[in-house]
Design a protein around this motif. Structure first.
Motif, mmCIF file in Angstrom:
data_model
loop_
_atom_site.group_PDB
_atom_site.id
_atom_site.type_symbol
_atom_site.label_atom_id
_atom_site.label_comp_id
_atom_site.label_asym_id
_atom_site.label_seq_id
_atom_site.Cartn_x
_atom_site.Cartn_y
_atom_site.Cartn_z
ATOM 1 N N ALA A 182 -11.209 16.016 -11.686
ATOM 2 C CA ALA A 182 -10.996 15.532 -10.324
ATOM 3 C C ALA A 182 -9.781 14.597 -10.296
ATOM 4 O O ALA A 182 -9.659 13.709 -11.145
ATOM 5 C CB ALA A 182 -12.234 14.806 -9.816
ATOM 6 N N TYR A 183 -8.906 14.812 -9.333
ATOM 7 C CA TYR A 183 -7.705 13.995 -9.180
ATOM 8 C C TYR A 183 -7.609 13.493 -7.744
ATOM 9 O O TYR A 183 -8.080 14.146 -6.807
ATOM 10 C CB TYR A 183 -6.446 14.811 -9.496
ATOM 11 N N ALA A 184 -6.976 12.330 -7.581
ATOM 12 C CA ALA A 184 -6.688 11.787 -6.256
ATOM 13 C C ALA A 184 -5.189 11.556 -6.158
ATOM 14 O O ALA A 184 -4.577 10.948 -7.045
ATOM 15 C CB ALA A 184 -7.441 10.479 -6.027
ATOM 16 N N PHE A 185 -4.568 12.043 -5.075
ATOM 17 C CA PHE A 185 -3.132 11.929 -4.874
ATOM 18 C C PHE A 185 -2.842 11.255 -3.540
ATOM 19 O O PHE A 185 -3.614 11.372 -2.586
ATOM 20 C CB PHE A 185 -2.468 13.307 -4.888
ATOM 21 N N ALA A 186 -1.727 10.540 -3.502
ATOM 22 C CA ALA A 186 -1.266 9.924 -2.260
ATOM 23 C C ALA A 186 0.258 9.993 -2.232
ATOM 24 O O ALA A 186 0.911 10.137 -3.272
ATOM 25 C CB ALA A 186 -1.738 8.469 -2.162
ATOM 26 N N VAL A 187 0.821 9.890 -1.041
ATOM 27 C CA VAL A 187 2.263 9.984 -0.855
ATOM 28 C C VAL A 187 2.738 8.798 -0.023
ATOM 29 O O VAL A 187 2.084 8.416 0.960
ATOM 30 C CB VAL A 187 2.647 11.308 -0.155
ATOM 31 N N ARG A 188 3.870 8.203 -0.414
ATOM 32 C CA ARG A 188 4.506 7.135 0.344
ATOM 33 C C ARG A 188 5.969 7.485 0.593
ATOM 34 O O ARG A 188 6.607 8.122 -0.238
ATOM 35 C CB ARG A 188 4.430 5.806 -0.410
ATOM 36 N N ALA A 189 6.495 7.039 1.716
ATOM 37 C CA ALA A 189 7.899 7.272 2.059
ATOM 38 C C ALA A 189 8.716 6.019 1.761
ATOM 39 O O ALA A 189 8.211 4.894 1.817
ATOM 40 C CB ALA A 189 8.028 7.643 3.532
ATOM 41 N N ARG A 190 10.009 6.229 1.445
ATOM 42 C CA ARG A 190 10.900 5.116 1.104
ATOM 43 C C ARG A 190 12.217 5.297 1.859
ATOM 44 O O ARG A 190 12.726 6.415 1.995
ATOM 45 C CB ARG A 190 11.163 5.131 -0.408
ATOM 46 N N ASP A 191 12.769 4.184 2.352
ATOM 47 C CA ASP A 191 14.068 4.275 3.029
ATOM 48 C C ASP A 191 15.170 3.695 2.146
ATOM 49 O O ASP A 191 14.917 3.270 1.011
ATOM 50 C CB ASP A 191 14.037 3.617 4.413
ATOM 51 N N ALA A 192 16.397 3.680 2.653
ATOM 52 C CA ALA A 192 17.542 3.251 1.849
ATOM 53 C C ALA A 192 17.471 1.788 1.459
ATOM 54 O O ALA A 192 18.079 1.370 0.471
ATOM 55 C CB ALA A 192 18.843 3.520 2.605
ATOM 56 N N ALA A 193 16.753 0.985 2.228
ATOM 57 C CA ALA A 193 16.617 -0.440 1.921
ATOM 58 C C ALA A 193 15.454 -0.724 0.991
ATOM 59 O O ALA A 193 15.087 -1.878 0.772
ATOM 60 C CB ALA A 193 16.457 -1.237 3.207
ATOM 61 N N ASP A 194 14.852 0.306 0.436
ATOM 62 C CA ASP A 194 13.706 0.191 -0.465
ATOM 63 C C ASP A 194 12.442 -0.275 0.236
ATOM 64 O O ASP A 194 11.516 -0.769 -0.411
ATOM 65 C CB ASP A 194 14.006 -0.728 -1.648
ATOM 66 N N ASN A 195 12.387 -0.130 1.541
ATOM 67 C CA ASN A 195 11.136 -0.367 2.254
ATOM 68 C C ASN A 195 10.221 0.823 2.025
ATOM 69 O O ASN A 195 10.640 1.980 2.161
ATOM 70 C CB ASN A 195 11.391 -0.533 3.752
ATOM 71 N N ILE A 196 8.978 0.553 1.656
ATOM 72 C CA ILE A 196 8.027 1.609 1.305
ATOM 73 C C ILE A 196 6.908 1.640 2.337
ATOM 74 O O ILE A 196 6.347 0.601 2.698
ATOM 75 C CB ILE A 196 7.453 1.383 -0.103
ATOM 76 N N SER A 197 6.593 2.832 2.780
ATOM 77 C CA SER A 197 5.551 2.989 3.793
ATOM 78 C C SER A 197 4.170 2.766 3.200
ATOM 79 O O SER A 197 3.990 2.799 1.970
ATOM 80 C CB SER A 197 5.611 4.405 4.375
ATOM 81 N N PRO A 198 3.159 2.560 4.038
ATOM 82 C CA PRO A 198 1.780 2.633 3.545
ATOM 83 C C PRO A 198 1.513 4.038 3.013
ATOM 84 O O PRO A 198 2.185 5.002 3.392
ATOM 85 C CB PRO A 198 0.937 2.341 4.794
ATOM 86 N N ALA A 199 0.540 4.129 2.151
ATOM 87 C CA ALA A 199 0.192 5.443 1.601
ATOM 88 C C ALA A 199 -0.417 6.325 2.672
ATOM 89 O O ALA A 199 -1.179 5.858 3.531
ATOM 90 C CB ALA A 199 -0.773 5.287 0.440
ATOM 91 N N GLY A 200 -0.062 7.605 2.639
ATOM 92 C CA GLY A 200 -0.716 8.559 3.513
ATOM 93 C C GLY A 200 -2.157 8.755 3.101
ATOM 94 O O GLY A 200 -2.611 8.221 2.082
ATOM 95 N N PRO A 201 -2.923 9.506 3.877
ATOM 96 C CA PRO A 201 -4.331 9.738 3.519
ATOM 97 C C PRO A 201 -4.458 10.307 2.113
ATOM 98 O O PRO A 201 -3.735 11.230 1.739
ATOM 99 C CB PRO A 201 -4.795 10.751 4.572
ATOM 100 N N ALA A 202 -5.356 9.721 1.332
ATOM 101 C CA ALA A 202 -5.563 10.223 -0.031
ATOM 102 C C ALA A 202 -6.182 11.616 0.025
ATOM 103 O O ALA A 202 -7.010 11.912 0.885
ATOM 104 C CB ALA A 202 -6.464 9.276 -0.805
ATOM 105 N N VAL A 203 -5.749 12.463 -0.878
ATOM 106 C CA VAL A 203 -6.316 13.799 -0.972
ATOM 107 C C VAL A 203 -6.903 13.973 -2.361
ATOM 108 O O VAL A 203 -6.272 13.615 -3.363
ATOM 109 C CB VAL A 203 -5.251 14.886 -0.661
#
Length: 315
Positions: A182-203
């Protein structure tokens, strides 16, 4: 050399390892993508060696910037200048300290810094995942938005970041997993200023039990035919599309009539889209052959075989 490919069994560059007296080979599939205005994500394929690879050295120009354990095949090079072009290479080091030759040079340009940008991208949405056989998982997500631009997406397994892809990419295949796990994955977005989004829904995805190497890691669109050359000999003609895995596939194993006959290694950058290759079959007409192939994945493991095709000389 045919179609940019080298015949490993004849040039001594087989990835199966040597006699322990040579240093490891140069890493293949090296890529570099800007992760932000001040960082670049460098990735490479695992190097098979005997003794095994103990670590990798990553260079920016001629300066070494990091030592990476042999189990890792990626690195974020940080504290870079915005809007600047950089060149990177990677070298493998075995357990006895022997350093292999450098990889090919890859270039990445950091984007311009966004002034006074404190706004993070929105979280990726609609994150989905499915097992692609027992050793791979396919992930996809909907694009994030940003007041400037999303530069990259970071993929997490549990709490550890395992990979980054470009800001225009919203799907990837994670390989090198274990069957029945069993694995859990999440995705975050990053912009040019290194600001990182909250994680998307875990799958959460559980790989099925079994010894298959991951159906989603097989080359697709596999075709096989034969032609007769001017000297009367028959050649088999293969074409396929690389599996959609993280990193770059540079090596394929070909199986003919149930036995592995050769390993093909790209000497340069593999083509995008459909690849082709031809090799000698024999001079007898009316002989049927079964053929299929598989890719060596960027994590060093073999993927699943393609569909098997039958070719008859002179048909």
């Amino acid at each position: 050399m045919l179609c940019g490919l080298a015949l490993a069994v004849s040039c001594g560059c087989s990835a199966g390892g040597g006699d322990g007296e040579r240093p490891p080979g140069a890493p293949t599939g090296v890529s570099a993508r800007a992760g932000s205005a001040t960082s670049v994500h460098v990735m490479w394929n695992a190097v098979a060696a005997d003794p095994p690879v103990d670590g990798y050295e990553v260079y920016r120009g001629t300066a070494k910037v990091a030592d990476v354990p042999g189990s890792a095949h990626m690195l974020d090079v940080v504290r870079l200048a915005p809007a600047t072009s950089y060149v990177f290479t990677v070298r493998a080091r075995d357990g006895e300290g022997r350093l292999g030759p450098p990889s090919r040079r890859v270039r990445a340009t950091t984007p311009a810094a966004a002034p006074a940008d404190a706004s993070a991208p929105t979280r990726p949405g609609r994150v989905t995942g499915r097992a692609a056989g027992s050793r791979a998982v396919q992930l996809s997500w909907s694009a994030s938005t940003d007041d400037r631009k999303v530069v990259s997406y970071d993929v997490y397994q549990g709490g550890a970041r395992i990979h980054s892809v470009g800001g225009g990419q919203t799907a990837t295949v994670v390989t090198g997993l274990r069957p029945g796990t069993a694995y859990a994955f999440a995705v975050r977005a990053r912009d040019a200023a290194d600001n990182i989004s909250p994680a998307g829904p875990a799958v959460r995805v559980t790989t099925p039990a079994g010894a298959d190497e991951g159906a989603g890691t097989a080359p697709s669109g596999f075709r096989a035919g034969a032609h007769r050359a001017a000297d009367g000999a028959y050649y088999i003609d293969l074409s396929w599309v690389a599996p959609p895995v993280d990193g770059v596939v540079t090596e394929y194993g070909i199986q003919l009539d149930g036995s592995t006959v050769t390993s093909l290694v790209w000497g340069g950058t593999p083509p995008r889209g459909r690849a082709t290759y031809s090799f000698f079959l024999g001079r007898e007409k009316g002989v049927a052959h079964r053929v299929r192939l598989r890719a060596r994945l960027p994590d060093g493991t073999w993927g699943a075989y393609s569909a098997e095709r039958t070719v008859t000389t002179g048909a």
